[in-house]
Design an enzyme around this catalytic site. Structure first.
Site, short mmCIF file in Angstrom:
data_model
loop_
_atom_site.label_atom_id
_atom_site.label_comp_id
_atom_site.label_asym_id
_atom_site.label_seq_id
_atom_site.Cartn_x
_atom_site.Cartn_y
_atom_site.Cartn_z
N LYS A 1 41.27 49.94 42.35
CA LYS A 1 41.43 48.54 42.03
C LYS A 1 41.93 47.83 43.08
O LYS A 1 41.61 46.74 43.34
CB LYS A 1 41.99 48.39 40.70
CG LYS A 1 41.81 46.95 40.06
CD LYS A 1 40.64 46.51 40.18
CE LYS A 1 40.37 45.09 39.76
NZ LYS A 1 41.39 44.18 39.76
N GLU B 1 37.94 42.11 47.71
CA GLU B 1 37.31 40.76 47.28
C GLU B 1 37.97 39.34 48.09
O GLU B 1 37.16 38.56 48.28
CB GLU B 1 38.19 40.76 45.82
CG GLU B 1 37.94 39.60 44.82
CD GLU B 1 38.61 39.99 43.47
OE1 GLU B 1 38.13 40.72 42.80
OE2 GLU B 1 39.83 39.35 43.23
#
Ligand code: NAI
Ligand code: 5RP
Length: 301
Positions: free
Chosen positions: A169, A176
């Site tokens: 993550k 991102e």
């Protein structure tokens, strides 16, 4: 399945609601009593404290943390400790540093799953994408709950040993940052280029069949629709940054070049140094996109 949910903020409330909607029962606690009362109206069984939540759960206990990363996770685990053993499973659904997750998995008497969670509050209707680290038996045991909170069986997977869920993550978030920076730069050039262009219409056209279509680009389209072609009073100030910083630190340690992710992170730091709220269109778009997926507060001029 009966599950204790600790933390009923933007993410925890969705976890609780999706578990309830799938027929699971939820006992929930948050430090904010109003948050607990609101969730109780919608079907969760309220708890007054973490020990109270633990006592309300039948053994073996299944507990899902959705509190801010850092000290609140350690504080919650400390309170849980007298009430759990190795048959019990604790899931950390936040953006915890993977090294803390490895430490916590070793320290706690419970069985620990680190669960990187993507999709943000805006993804509630579809469900989340979840990257999980920890023992296989615990992952399998909680699979019905993961199916309910994720987009479905395809929306979650076990990455590997403790820490690996939050590790994946962390790198997801680095990607991102870089994607937001890339879209931001493209729209900045379009906004300052040689034609008088409609940004929402461009994003809409790109989102229909273009190579660069994506959810972030859909959120950019929404941003131009809601804020205007010049993004109105959205400031050049990009908050956050912890997971991106860890990604860059890890890249340095592993000697893997990540210039795009580093540059995107630097742009965030630069936005805070400038502090005038004017400045780069690219960073103003990143600021607005963080609200789009994460409901993070928009800094305004
Ligand atoms: N908002 C987002 O887009 C995403 C957030 N995350 C991560 O999920 C975690 C939660 O994030 P959000 O829900 O957005 O935060 P939030 O701030 O909306 O909610 C956190 C909740 O935890 C409660 N809380 C704090 N300390 C507590 C404690 N010791 N015991 C019980 N409750 C406590 C707060 O009262 C609050 O309701 C964070 O680690 C965040 O980084 C992960 C993916 C996406
Ligand atoms: O994990 C997330 C989305 O995937 C959260 O929204 C996170 O807060 C994003 O990172 P940052 O706050 O550094 O922008």
């Amino acid at each position: 399945m009966e599950i204790g949910v600790i933390g009923l903020g933007r993410m925890g409330r969705i976890v609780a609601d999706r578990l309830l909607a799938d027929g699971h029962s939820v006992v929930a606690y948050d430090v904010d009593p109003e948050t607990v009362a609101a969730a109780a109206e919608d079907g969760v069984t309220p708890a007054e404290s973490i020990p109270d939540l633990a006592e309300q759960l039948d053994a073996p206990k299944r507990i899902w943390l959705n509190v801010p990363a850092g000290d609140p996770v350690d504080a919650a685990l400390e309170e849980l400790e007298p009430h759990v053993d190795s048959d019990d499973i604790v899931v950390d659904g936040g953006n915890s540093n993977f090294e803390n997750s490895i430490r916590r998995a070793e320290e706690t008497d419970a069985t620990y799953l680190d669960c990187g969670t993507s999709g943000g509050p805006a993804g509630a209707e579809l469900g989340f994408s979840m990257m999980i680290g920890g023992p296989e038996w615990a992952y399998e045991e909680l699979t019905p709950a993961f199916d309910a909170v994720a987009t479905g069986p395809e929306g979650h997977d076990r990455m590997g040993p403790p820490g690996s869920g939050h590790y994946v993550k962390m790198i997801h978030n680095g990607v991102e940052y870089a994607l937001m920076q890339a879209y931001g730069e493209g729209f900045e050039l379009l906004a300052n280029g040689r034609y008088d262009l409609d940004m929402e219409a461009i994003a809409h056209t790109w989102n229909n069949g273009a190579v660069i279509r994506s959810w972030l680009l859909e959120l950019a389209e929404e941003a131009f629709r809601e804020e205007g072609n010049d993004l109105g009073d959205v400031a050049d100030y990009v908050a956050g940054g912890s997971t991106g910083t860890w990604t860059v630190q890890e890249a340095l340690e592993q000697e893997v070049p990540v210039p795009l992710i580093y540059q995107a992170l630097s742009e965030r730091f630069n936005s805070r140094a400038t502090g005038d709220g004017e400045g780069r269109f690219s960073r103003r778009l990143a600021n607005r996109l963080r609200y789009g997926f994460g409901r993070h507060e928009i800094a305004r001029k």
